[in-house]
Design a protein around this motif. Sequence first.
Motif, PDB file in Angstrom:
ATOM      1  N   GLU A 173       0.843  -1.323  -0.022  1.00 51.44           N
ATOM      2  CA  GLU A 173      -0.079  -0.043   0.136  1.00 51.44           C
ATOM      3  C   GLU A 173       1.024   1.133  -0.002  1.00 51.44           C
ATOM      4  O   GLU A 173       0.387   2.095   0.600  1.00 51.44           O
ATOM      5  CB  GLU A 173      -0.915   0.013   1.120  1.00 51.44           C
ATOM      6  CG  GLU A 173      -2.176  -1.160   0.907  1.00 51.44           C
ATOM      7  CD  GLU A 173      -2.909  -1.339   2.309  1.00 51.44           C
ATOM      8  OE1 GLU A 173      -2.835  -0.571   3.158  1.00 51.44           O
ATOM      9  OE2 GLU A 173      -3.411  -2.554   2.133  1.00 51.44           O
ATOM     10  N   LEU A 174       1.986   1.320  -0.774  1.00 49.46           N
ATOM     11  CA  LEU A 174       2.759   2.394  -0.875  1.00 49.46           C
ATOM     12  C   LEU A 174       2.467   3.371  -1.791  1.00 49.46           C
ATOM     13  O   LEU A 174       2.660   4.833  -1.577  1.00 49.46           O
ATOM     14  CB  LEU A 174       4.195   2.017  -1.230  1.00 49.46           C
ATOM     15  CG  LEU A 174       5.176   1.340  -0.211  1.00 49.46           C
ATOM     16  CD1 LEU A 174       6.395   0.732  -0.674  1.00 49.46           C
ATOM     17  CD2 LEU A 174       5.661   2.463   0.963  1.00 49.46           C
ATOM     18  N   ALA A 175       1.559   3.026  -2.634  1.00 48.71           N
ATOM     19  CA  ALA A 175       0.775   3.884  -3.823  1.00 48.71           C
ATOM     20  C   ALA A 175      -0.427   4.115  -3.303  1.00 48.71           C
ATOM     21  O   ALA A 175      -1.086   3.258  -2.751  1.00 48.71           O
ATOM     22  CB  ALA A 175       0.952   3.335  -5.020  1.00 48.71           C
ATOM     23  N   GLY A 176      -0.887   5.241  -3.310  1.00 42.88           N
ATOM     24  CA  GLY A 176      -2.459   5.668  -3.150  1.00 42.88           C
ATOM     25  C   GLY A 176      -2.637   6.434  -2.016  1.00 42.88           C
ATOM     26  O   GLY A 176      -3.254   7.607  -1.956  1.00 42.88           O
ATOM     27  N   SER A 177      -2.096   6.275  -0.818  1.00 37.47           N
ATOM     28  CA  SER A 177      -2.308   6.900   0.263  1.00 37.47           C
ATOM     29  C   SER A 177      -1.445   8.202   0.418  1.00 37.47           C
ATOM     30  O   SER A 177      -0.057   7.922   0.168  1.00 37.47           O
ATOM     31  CB  SER A 177      -2.599   6.197   1.440  1.00 37.47           C
ATOM     32  OG  SER A 177      -1.183   5.301   1.645  1.00 37.47           O
ATOM     33  N   LYS A 237       3.361   2.079 -10.143  1.00 31.07           N
ATOM     34  CA  LYS A 237       1.920   2.774 -10.217  1.00 31.07           C
ATOM     35  C   LYS A 237       2.004   3.998 -10.064  1.00 31.07           C
ATOM     36  O   LYS A 237       1.230   4.859 -10.560  1.00 31.07           O
ATOM     37  CB  LYS A 237       1.147   2.005  -9.154  1.00 31.07           C
ATOM     38  CG  LYS A 237      -0.435   2.130  -9.355  1.00 31.07           C
ATOM     39  CD  LYS A 237      -1.117   1.184  -8.183  1.00 31.07           C
ATOM     40  CE  LYS A 237      -2.516   1.855  -8.082  1.00 31.07           C
ATOM     41  NZ  LYS A 237      -3.203   1.117  -6.732  1.00 31.07           N
ATOM     42  N   LEU A 238       3.015   4.360  -9.382  1.00 31.45           N
ATOM     43  CA  LEU A 238       3.046   5.869  -8.852  1.00 31.45           C
ATOM     44  C   LEU A 238       3.926   6.598 -10.081  1.00 31.45           C
ATOM     45  O   LEU A 238       4.117   7.878  -9.795  1.00 31.45           O
ATOM     46  CB  LEU A 238       4.031   6.015  -7.756  1.00 31.45           C
ATOM     47  CG  LEU A 238       3.433   5.973  -6.302  1.00 31.45           C
ATOM     48  CD1 LEU A 238       4.544   5.585  -5.213  1.00 31.45           C
ATOM     49  CD2 LEU A 238       2.388   6.958  -5.846  1.00 31.45           C
ATOM     50  N   GLY A 239       4.357   6.158 -11.209  1.00 32.22           N
ATOM     51  CA  GLY A 239       4.747   6.647 -12.358  1.00 32.22           C
ATOM     52  C   GLY A 239       6.137   6.541 -12.279  1.00 32.22           C
ATOM     53  O   GLY A 239       6.979   7.297 -13.197  1.00 32.22           O
ATOM     54  N   LYS A 240       6.982   5.928 -11.427  1.00 32.08           N
ATOM     55  CA  LYS A 240       8.261   6.027 -11.340  1.00 32.08           C
ATOM     56  C   LYS A 240       8.830   5.083 -12.490  1.00 32.08           C
ATOM     57  O   LYS A 240       8.336   4.083 -12.889  1.00 32.08           O
ATOM     58  CB  LYS A 240       8.761   5.623  -9.990  1.00 32.08           C
ATOM     59  CG  LYS A 240       7.979   6.074  -8.784  1.00 32.08           C
ATOM     60  CD  LYS A 240       8.375   7.416  -8.574  1.00 32.08           C
ATOM     61  CE  LYS A 240       7.414   8.062  -7.395  1.00 32.08           C
ATOM     62  NZ  LYS A 240       7.498   9.713  -7.551  1.00 32.08           N
TER      63      LYS A 240
END
Lengths: 418, 108
Positions: free
Chosen positions: A55-59, A170-173
């Motif tokens: 859950e590193l992406a999203g919050s 997912k964060l675009g990295k």
Amino acid sequence: MTQPLQPHEHVVIIGTGQAGVQMVDSLRQNGFTGPITVVGDEPHTPYQRPPLSKELAGSSSIVPLPLRPEGFFDQAETQALLGVEVTDLDPQAKELKLSDGGRLSYNRLVLATGARNRDLPIEGADLQGVHGLRTLDDAENLHTALSEAWRVVIVGAGFIGLEVAACANKLGKEVTVLEFADRPMARALTSSASHYVAAAHTETGINLKLGEGIASLQGQHGKVTTAVGSSGEQYPADLVLIGVGVVPNTELAENAGLKISNGIAVDTQLCTSDPHIYAVGDCTTFPNHFTGGPTRLESVQNATDQARYLGALLVQGNDDDAGYRELPWFWSNQGGVRIQIAGISAPGDEAVLRGDPETGKFSVLCFRDGALAAVESINAPKDHMAARKLLVGDTSSLSREELSDPETDLRKLAKSIR
Amino acid sequence: MPRITYHQPQGSQQTIELDEPAPLMQTALRNGVPGIVGECGGQAMCATCHVYVREDYLDQLPEKSEDEEEMLEEVASPFDERRSRLGCQITIGEDLEEIEVDVPESQV
Ligand SMILES: Cc1cc2nc3c(=O)[nH]c(=O)nc-3n(C[C@H](O)[C@H](O)[C@H](O)COP(=O)(O)OP(=O)(O)OC[C@H]3O[C@@H](n4cnc5c(N)ncnc54)[C@H](O)[C@@H]3O)c2cc1C
Ligand code: FES
């Protein structure tokens, strides 16, 4: 022979992870009314680790998920010493020394000390921007660093490395994963499943470099800038995550003279070489019914099931107990790929497909000596749940034709052999 | 403000108001609501976050995924075809602003 706990006995548990907390719960649920103390060196209210890498992406921040609702230790009438390390164990005196200067005597001791990340002895490993992920503190640091990073290099295509890779992607990295072996998660997955997952990650844009180890990390002004692969190739990086596995926390036990074999060695009843000391969870090497040999597992299932077993055993004692023999199972969630494993595959197993990988939903059935021994499911939760039932029964009468036919209802089959 | 009311088997109840959307299971653990375990951290893998949704809210619920359907077969307390759901799979504060659930007797 485990003597049942007497109400005056003091049980001390070291570690407030999944296993230590479950231990408290299980002792009380089985009716133990005597004193319990749990000591953990992490200062936080005990929390769950699996969400940390998923859950590193999203919050916008990491909100830890507690292992139990607030007030749990009070309700369980348990003294919890958080942020305190046990620095010495004296099995003759049955006494512990604590980092705050205190001492604790026990009648029974449960080691639930878990594991820590394996260090990578390479140049540049201590540069700023180089991370590991095991604890809540690690996750908070990584989460902050990810928001500022652009190019992410992950060392090691294990479960945690790939879960983080999927989040960063997912964060675009721009994500590169360096893996020394020729396929990801090689220790835990058959090659069919592992190749499928590799292709799925590559398709989402992750640069998965197989057969590429890490030679060194280079930096400027103390901050990492480049990962150098074993091939000599340079990978620009402003964030590096090292995910090359864990080592069990066995030092306390080892210094106390307890038997160690990769982890803290226990018998089938999870008792160490000292009759008053037990061990559960990631730190423990136990005789595994399903692998047929001494095994150390790192999973929520193993930590909780061992603690449940031991809690019941310590309260009730044992007359003809067969020992701990719960089926191992595990999950990982890597972007859109959900991996579920029931049982433990071994290198010589024969792998048979059930379903078509092209559909993105299938299982790999592992046969050992002709019988079903493990099942790896990719986006196929139905197969996984049925496998968990099948594998605790006698699978020797089931043919691979029957099991691998997607038309076969595995759940019904599981009922028929029970 | 979105809110969740948890009814315990012994009759007590707790209402939690949410600042941002969150699933039923996570909200319970973070706010000291007993009776929901959530052993797999919300991955629809363990069936220890079972709740019974109260009648008034049933028709507003999201559909069950295949994962959830599978896991619901494994719950420790009696399975209710209509009302049983996994607490980690229902988020409040997105489509659904309010819900009331009954916490089962046991989860393991
Ligand atoms: C990021 C991440 C993702 C994961 N994802 C999954 C997953 O998807 N599925 C799954 O099944 N498993 C997963 N795992 C593994 C799972 O979390 C572990 O197997 C489980 O937490 C083991 O529990 P444990 O209690 O044995 O050990 P730990 O959780 O490591 O707890 C041990 C505790 O003891 C403390 N301690 C050690 N020595 C001392 C001492 N001398 N004095 C005091 N305290 C001490 C440690 O600091 C620690 O807090 C994941 C792990 C991580 C890190
Ligand atoms: S928390 Fe495990 S299924 Fe919901």
